[in-house]
Motif scaffolding. Structure first.
Motif, PDB file in Angstrom:
ATOM      1  N   GLY A   1       8.034 -75.462  53.778  1.00 29.03           N
ATOM      2  CA  GLY A   1       9.251 -76.174  53.442  1.00 29.03           C
ATOM      3  C   GLY A   1       9.597 -75.951  51.978  1.00 29.03           C
ATOM      4  O   GLY A   1       8.911 -75.208  51.261  1.00 29.03           O
ATOM      5  N   THR A   2      10.662 -76.560  51.532  1.00 33.66           N
ATOM      6  CA  THR A   2      11.096 -76.413  50.142  1.00 33.66           C
ATOM      7  C   THR A   2      10.677 -77.620  49.330  1.00 33.66           C
ATOM      8  O   THR A   2      10.868 -78.764  49.748  1.00 33.66           O
ATOM      9  CB  THR A   2      12.620 -76.245  50.074  1.00 33.66           C
ATOM     10  OG1 THR A   2      12.994 -75.074  50.816  1.00 33.66           O
ATOM     11  CG2 THR A   2      13.095 -76.083  48.644  1.00 33.66           C
ATOM     12  N   ARG A   3      10.087 -77.344  48.168  1.00 34.19           N
ATOM     13  CA  ARG A   3       9.625 -78.422  47.280  1.00 34.19           C
ATOM     14  C   ARG A   3      10.533 -78.521  46.067  1.00 34.19           C
ATOM     15  O   ARG A   3      11.011 -77.514  45.535  1.00 34.19           O
ATOM     16  CB  ARG A   3       8.187 -78.155  46.826  1.00 34.19           C
ATOM     17  CG  ARG A   3       7.108 -78.581  47.840  1.00 34.19           C
ATOM     18  CD  ARG A   3       7.040 -77.693  49.078  1.00 34.19           C
ATOM     19  NE  ARG A   3       6.127 -78.241  50.074  1.00 34.19           N
ATOM     20  CZ  ARG A   3       4.821 -77.946  50.131  1.00 34.19           C
ATOM     21  NH1 ARG A   3       4.298 -77.113  49.265  1.00 34.19           N
ATOM     22  NH2 ARG A   3       4.062 -78.495  51.076  1.00 34.19           N
ATOM     23  N   VAL A   4      10.776 -79.731  45.628  1.00 30.30           N
ATOM     24  CA  VAL A   4      11.622 -80.009  44.473  1.00 30.30           C
ATOM     25  C   VAL A   4      10.836 -80.866  43.490  1.00 30.30           C
ATOM     26  O   VAL A   4      10.149 -81.816  43.890  1.00 30.30           O
ATOM     27  CB  VAL A   4      12.920 -80.738  44.894  1.00 30.30           C
ATOM     28  CG1 VAL A   4      13.732 -81.156  43.669  1.00 30.30           C
ATOM     29  CG2 VAL A   4      13.754 -79.863  45.814  1.00 30.30           C
ATOM     30  N   LEU A   5      10.941 -80.536  42.212  1.00 26.45           N
ATOM     31  CA  LEU A   5      10.254 -81.307  41.175  1.00 26.45           C
ATOM     32  C   LEU A   5      11.215 -81.581  40.032  1.00 26.45           C
ATOM     33  O   LEU A   5      11.941 -80.687  39.580  1.00 26.45           O
ATOM     34  CB  LEU A   5       9.045 -80.537  40.645  1.00 26.45           C
ATOM     35  CG  LEU A   5       8.260 -81.205  39.511  1.00 26.45           C
ATOM     36  CD1 LEU A   5       7.523 -82.442  40.027  1.00 26.45           C
ATOM     37  CD2 LEU A   5       7.265 -80.229  38.881  1.00 26.45           C
ATOM     38  N   LEU A   6      11.228 -82.817  39.573  1.00 23.61           N
ATOM     39  CA  LEU A   6      11.943 -83.187  38.351  1.00 23.61           C
ATOM     40  C   LEU A   6      11.065 -84.141  37.572  1.00 23.61           C
ATOM     41  O   LEU A   6      10.413 -85.016  38.155  1.00 23.61           O
ATOM     42  CB  LEU A   6      13.290 -83.840  38.653  1.00 23.61           C
ATOM     43  CG  LEU A   6      14.055 -84.355  37.410  1.00 23.61           C
ATOM     44  CD1 LEU A   6      15.536 -83.979  37.491  1.00 23.61           C
ATOM     45  CD2 LEU A   6      13.920 -85.867  37.259  1.00 23.61           C
ATOM     46  N   GLY A   7      11.032 -83.970  36.252  1.00 28.52           N
ATOM     47  CA  GLY A   7      10.194 -84.864  35.459  1.00 28.52           C
ATOM     48  C   GLY A   7      10.576 -84.877  33.997  1.00 28.52           C
ATOM     49  O   GLY A   7      11.495 -84.179  33.551  1.00 28.52           O
ATOM     50  N   ASP A   8       9.829 -85.654  33.259  1.00 34.71           N
ATOM     51  CA  ASP A   8      10.110 -85.885  31.845  1.00 34.71           C
ATOM     52  C   ASP A   8       8.796 -86.084  31.124  1.00 34.71           C
ATOM     53  O   ASP A   8       8.061 -87.042  31.403  1.00 34.71           O
ATOM     54  CB  ASP A   8      11.001 -87.121  31.714  1.00 34.71           C
ATOM     55  CG  ASP A   8      11.374 -87.431  30.266  1.00 34.71           C
ATOM     56  OD1 ASP A   8      11.003 -86.646  29.378  1.00 34.71           O
ATOM     57  OD2 ASP A   8      12.031 -88.456  30.032  1.00 34.71           O
ATOM     58  N   VAL A   9       8.479 -85.162  30.210  1.00 34.15           N
ATOM     59  CA  VAL A   9       7.243 -85.260  29.435  1.00 34.15           C
ATOM     60  C   VAL A   9       7.435 -86.267  28.318  1.00 34.15           C
ATOM     61  O   VAL A   9       8.461 -86.259  27.619  1.00 34.15           O
ATOM     62  CB  VAL A   9       6.850 -83.889  28.863  1.00 34.15           C
ATOM     63  CG1 VAL A   9       5.613 -84.020  27.972  1.00 34.15           C
ATOM     64  CG2 VAL A   9       6.595 -82.897  29.981  1.00 34.15           C
ATOM     65  N   GLN A  10       6.457 -87.132  28.154  1.00 38.10           N
ATOM     66  CA  GLN A  10       6.514 -88.134  27.089  1.00 38.10           C
ATOM     67  C   GLN A  10       6.477 -87.442  25.728  1.00 38.10           C
ATOM     68  O   GLN A  10       5.722 -86.510  25.491  1.00 38.10           O
ATOM     69  CB  GLN A  10       5.322 -89.098  27.230  1.00 38.10           C
ATOM     70  CG  GLN A  10       5.130 -90.055  26.073  1.00 38.10           C
ATOM     71  CD  GLN A  10       4.081 -89.566  25.087  1.00 38.10           C
ATOM     72  OE1 GLN A  10       3.213 -88.773  25.422  1.00 38.10           O
ATOM     73  NE2 GLN A  10       4.147 -90.069  23.877  1.00 38.10           N
TER      74      GLN A  10
END
Length: 397
Positions: A183-192
């Motif tokens: 399947g397709t994976r999605v990632l979003l994030g924010d480094v401190q």
């Protein structure tokens, strides 16, 4: 986690090959930077010719190469320096001997021209360095946040990223889409934190996601690889003498099922991040926040982050943002009302739920709310499952 120019979705910035000052002095693509110093030279010469004998202004012509140095290139400035000297000599010689300003002012104009050429050389060299550094920052940004092909992994997507540092153009926010046979994976994030340390951590997490998201079938195992990667990265930074402290990253990991699997849902793992919104014709709903700790802090608990299965219709869009959006404040200190803004827009125009429209809406509304003064890196990312995703993923694999 600076007010910046608002880039277009997926474009994430605009390439400009000439310094900003010269951009302001272009008409129809042609430079008109030479016009102001030329007009000044003519005005000074005309005034001096028509003035009284007791009030001579021809020595003011020393300002002409100085203005050219601020606006034009080195050779153009040199030409104006020579033209200023020639004009000074011609106009001054036209007066009777007793009214000529003479050699002292001639030396003043000549020395002023030489200094103007030198100052222009320094300015142009500095602008060249600035453009070079901007190109380096742009290359770094595109390495960390790679451009995504249309309908990548069977997803219609749009994104906009506004760095808090408008010069560096890159910060600690990150996002990506990784197709795989699972399947397709999605990632979003924010480094401190901010600075190069945050960029370094974001690049590491994206690299880990691209590999584990492609090779690993279980989404929980992808999450585990990200957690381990963050800890290893922190340990490495300590060993090379660049201890960032207990740096961590909030993130949302989403798994879309393969086309031949049980569709109509997504699996979500939330690492202490702002819960995504599901936006569709029926309105807006917020995903559960979950109990996962930020990446890098997983050793504080014995319980791994839980995978949450959420129903997602084909006409619904997942909207993911970083806290540059949710923590944007207006003049009165009020936070940006993301949920209410999106809900109102979709209620007025159902087409606003499409990824590109949604990203533009949130970007513009956020900038309008805070008056264009963002206090943190800001990312808006929207994805929606589309027909044809099966063939796109199969071709990739």
């Amino acid at each position: 986690m600076g007010s910046s120019p608002a880039p277009q979705p997926e474009n994430l910035g605009q390439d400009v090959d000439v310094p900003p000052r010269q951009n302001l002095l272009r008409i129809g693509g042609r430079s008109v930077a030479w016009v102001p110093p030329l007009l000044l030279l003519l005005v000074i010469a005309v005034i001096d010719v028509n003035t009284s004998r007791e009030f001579r202004v021809i020595s003011w012509i020393v300002m002409v190469p100085g203005i050219a140095a601020a606006l034009c290139g080195v050779w153009t400035t040199a030409a104006f320096a020579v033209l200023a000297i020639a004009t000074y000599a011609s106009v001054d010689q036209a007066w009777p001997d007793q009214f000529q300003t003479g050699l002292p002012d001639f030396i003043l104009v000549a020395v002023g021209g030489v200094l103007a050429v030198g100052a222009c050389w320094v300015r142009v060299r500095g602008e060249g360095r600035m453009l070079h550094m901007r190109d380096i920052a742009e290359t770094t940004r595109r390495t960390v946040l790679r451009p995504l092909p249309p309908r990548w992994g069977g997803l219609d997507h749009a994104a906009v990223y506004l760095a808090a540092d408008s010069v560096a153009k890159v910060g600690g926010d990150f996002y990506d889409i990784q197709p795989s046979r699972f399947g397709t994976r999605v990632l979003l994030g924010d480094v401190q934190g901010k600075g190069l340390g945050a960029v370094d951590a974001a690049a590491m997490l994206l690299s880990s996601f691209r590999e584990s998201g492609y090779h690993t079938g279980d989404l929980a195992q992808v999450a585990e690889r990200l957690e381990i990667g963050m800890r290893r990265h922190r340990f490495y930074r300590v060993q090379v003498g660049r201890d960032d402290g207990d740096r961590f990253a909030t993130a949302v990991l989403i798994g879309f099922p393969p086309p031949d699997g049980d569709t109509g849902h997504v699996d979500v793992i939330n690492f202490g991040h702002q819960p995504p919104l599901i936006v569709g014709h029926g309105g807006v709903r917020e995903l559960p926040s979950g109990e996962g700790l930020p990446l890098g802090l997983g050793d504080l608990t014995d319980r791994p982050p839980q995978v949450q299965r959420v129903t997602l219709a084909d006409d619904e869009t997942l909207l993911l943002v970083t806290d540059g959006v949710t923590e944007a404040r207006d003049a009165g200190g009020m936070f940006f009302p993301l949920n209410a803004t999106v809900a109102d827009a979709v209620r007025t125009d159902p087409a606003a739920a499409q990824p590109e429209h949604l990203v533009r809406l949130v970007r513009d509304a956020t900038l309008d709310h805070c008056g264009g003064h963002l206090a943190d890196d800001t990312t808006v990312f929207a994805v929606r499952n589309v027909d044809g995703g099966a063939s796109a993923t199969a071709t990739f694999l």
